[in-house]
Scaffold this motif. Structure first.
Motif, PDB file in Angstrom:
ATOM      1  N   UNK A  41       0.843  -1.200   0.000  1.00 33.45           N
ATOM      2  CA  UNK A  41       0.000   0.000   0.000  1.00 33.45           C
ATOM      3  C   UNK A  41       0.880   1.253   0.000  1.00 33.45           C
ATOM      4  N   UNK A  42       0.532   2.233  -0.822  1.00 29.75           N
ATOM      5  CA  UNK A  42       1.330   3.444  -0.988  1.00 29.75           C
ATOM      6  C   UNK A  42       0.837   4.549  -0.059  1.00 29.75           C
ATOM      7  N   UNK A  43       1.809   5.301   0.490  1.00 24.59           N
ATOM      8  CA  UNK A  43       1.483   6.484   1.296  1.00 24.59           C
ATOM      9  C   UNK A  43       1.880   7.710   0.490  1.00 24.59           C
ATOM     10  N   UNK A  44       0.931   8.640   0.302  1.00 27.47           N
ATOM     11  CA  UNK A  44       1.150   9.796  -0.560  1.00 27.47           C
ATOM     12  C   UNK A  44       1.038  11.106   0.221  1.00 27.47           C
ATOM     13  N   UNK A  45       1.767  12.099  -0.240  1.00 21.54           N
ATOM     14  CA  UNK A  45       1.685  13.459   0.291  1.00 21.54           C
ATOM     15  C   UNK A  45       0.598  14.193  -0.494  1.00 21.54           C
ATOM     16  N   UNK A  73      -2.347  13.137   4.296  1.00 22.21           N
ATOM     17  CA  UNK A  73      -1.756  11.945   3.716  1.00 22.21           C
ATOM     18  C   UNK A  73      -2.824  11.125   2.996  1.00 22.21           C
ATOM     19  N   UNK A  74      -2.402  10.425   1.971  1.00 19.27           N
ATOM     20  CA  UNK A  74      -3.304   9.543   1.235  1.00 19.27           C
ATOM     21  C   UNK A  74      -2.753   8.128   1.233  1.00 19.27           C
ATOM     22  N   UNK A  75      -3.649   7.155   1.281  1.00 19.95           N
ATOM     23  CA  UNK A  75      -3.265   5.745   1.271  1.00 19.95           C
ATOM     24  C   UNK A  75      -3.981   5.076   0.099  1.00 19.95           C
ATOM     25  N   UNK A  76      -3.220   4.378  -0.715  1.00 17.10           N
ATOM     26  CA  UNK A  76      -3.785   3.829  -1.942  1.00 17.10           C
ATOM     27  C   UNK A  76      -3.207   2.455  -2.222  1.00 17.10           C
ATOM     28  N   UNK A  77      -4.074   1.575  -2.681  1.00 16.31           N
ATOM     29  CA  UNK A  77      -3.670   0.254  -3.134  1.00 16.31           C
ATOM     30  C   UNK A  77      -4.726  -0.263  -4.104  1.00 16.31           C
ATOM     31  N   UNK A  78      -4.284  -0.970  -5.128  1.00 16.63           N
ATOM     32  CA  UNK A  78      -5.189  -1.500  -6.134  1.00 16.63           C
ATOM     33  C   UNK A  78      -6.205  -2.432  -5.487  1.00 16.63           C
TER      34      UNK A  78
END
Length: 288
Positions: A41-45, A73-78
């Motif tokens: 899972x990706x953590x984004x600014x 912060x944003x959290x993203x995963x397919x």
């Protein structure tokens, strides 16, 4: 006394510098609604154009460094819905639950958001369940997370699709027998042990006009298929924007042999096409 004042000034300057230009370490864990860690899972600014800050390991744990002043912060995963949070300056351990990205077919945008909100409201109890099982280390969270409706975006997409379908109907009405058309496609895999590639035709809703590969053909017949609805047996309905075309050529085709609808494409062969489903580009000559 002067020495103490100098040290005090330097200390205040250093504290101010750290607050402006400093960084802080943030750890945490990302899990799903089944309380399993989400690997990768990706953590984004979110403040700076979604710059990547790091990603979770195989257990869903992460350890990132973020600049001071960054609190969105944003959290993203397919396969999961995005999670956007706002953290406090003292929040250095974050535990987040990502909800599955469910496809709601044949529902209004209002109904979809209603179901999504119902799942969103379960997050607090899911967090407590994770804490009770020792998956999360903190019983409460140090960030805020709001429900983000997607109805406006879905409504916008719906209007775009409606406009596109109107344009397809206009293009079909202008189509005549003898017109040259191009059928864009993508070759995706071999159908057998030979070099036969199955073609995937572009969706009629695609607005892209240029393609690397296309079938060039001439329209030989134009018609609309009819059907009867069981509720209205005495009324005939028309469905689809159908025509038949004869293959003239492959444009920029890299495949030596190609299959469409189970039939190997050869010059002179005829195929049926439905503009309601698949894209067809009508060539407009200067004489028309």
């Amino acid at each position: 006394m002067k020495t103490i004042k100098v040290f005090l000034i330097l200390y205040l300057i250093s504290m101010n510098f750290t607050q402006i230009y400093g960084q802080r370490n943030v750890k945490g864990r990302i899990i799903d609604d089944s309380l399993d860690g989400i690997m990768g899972a990706q953590i984004m600014d979110k403040k700076n154009n979604n710059i990547g800050l790091g990603q979770a390991d195989s257990g869903g744990f992460f350890n990132i460094v973020i600049p001071n002043g960054i609190n969105k912060l944003g959290f993203i995963q397919l396969g999961y819905e995005f999670a956007n949070i706002e953290v406090s300056d003292s929040c250095n351990y974050i535990e987040v639950i990502l909800l599955p990205d469910i496809h709601y077919d044949f529902m209004s945008s209002r109904k979809i958001d209603k179901l999504r909100k119902k799942e969103f409201d379960k997050l607090q109890q899911l967090h407590l369940n994770a804490f009770g099982k020792g998956i999360f280390t903190k019983e409460t969270i140090c960030y805020s997370r709001k429900f983000e409706p997607i109805k406006p975006k879905l409504d916008e997409i719906s209007l775009q699709i409606k406009d596109r379908r109107k344009q397809i109907a206009k293009d079909y009405n202008k189509l005549c027998v003898g017109d040259t058309i191009y059928i864009p496609f993508t070759g995706n895999y071999k159908t057998d042990n030979k070099e036969n590639a199955t073609l995937s035709l572009w969706s009629s809703l695609s607005i892209v006009k240029n393609s690397d590969s296309a079938i060039e053909g001439v329209v030989t017949q134009k018609y609309r298929k009819c059907y009867r609805n069981l509720r209205f047996p005495y009324i005939t309905f028309k469905k689809g924007y159908n025509f038949t075309y004869k293959v003239l050529n492959f444009r920029n085709c890299k495949f030596t042999s190609a299959v469409l609808n189970g039939k190997i494409i050869q010059i002179g062969h005829e195929f049926e096409h439905d503009m309601r489903i698949f894209k067809a580009i009508r060539e407009i000559s200067s004489s028309k």
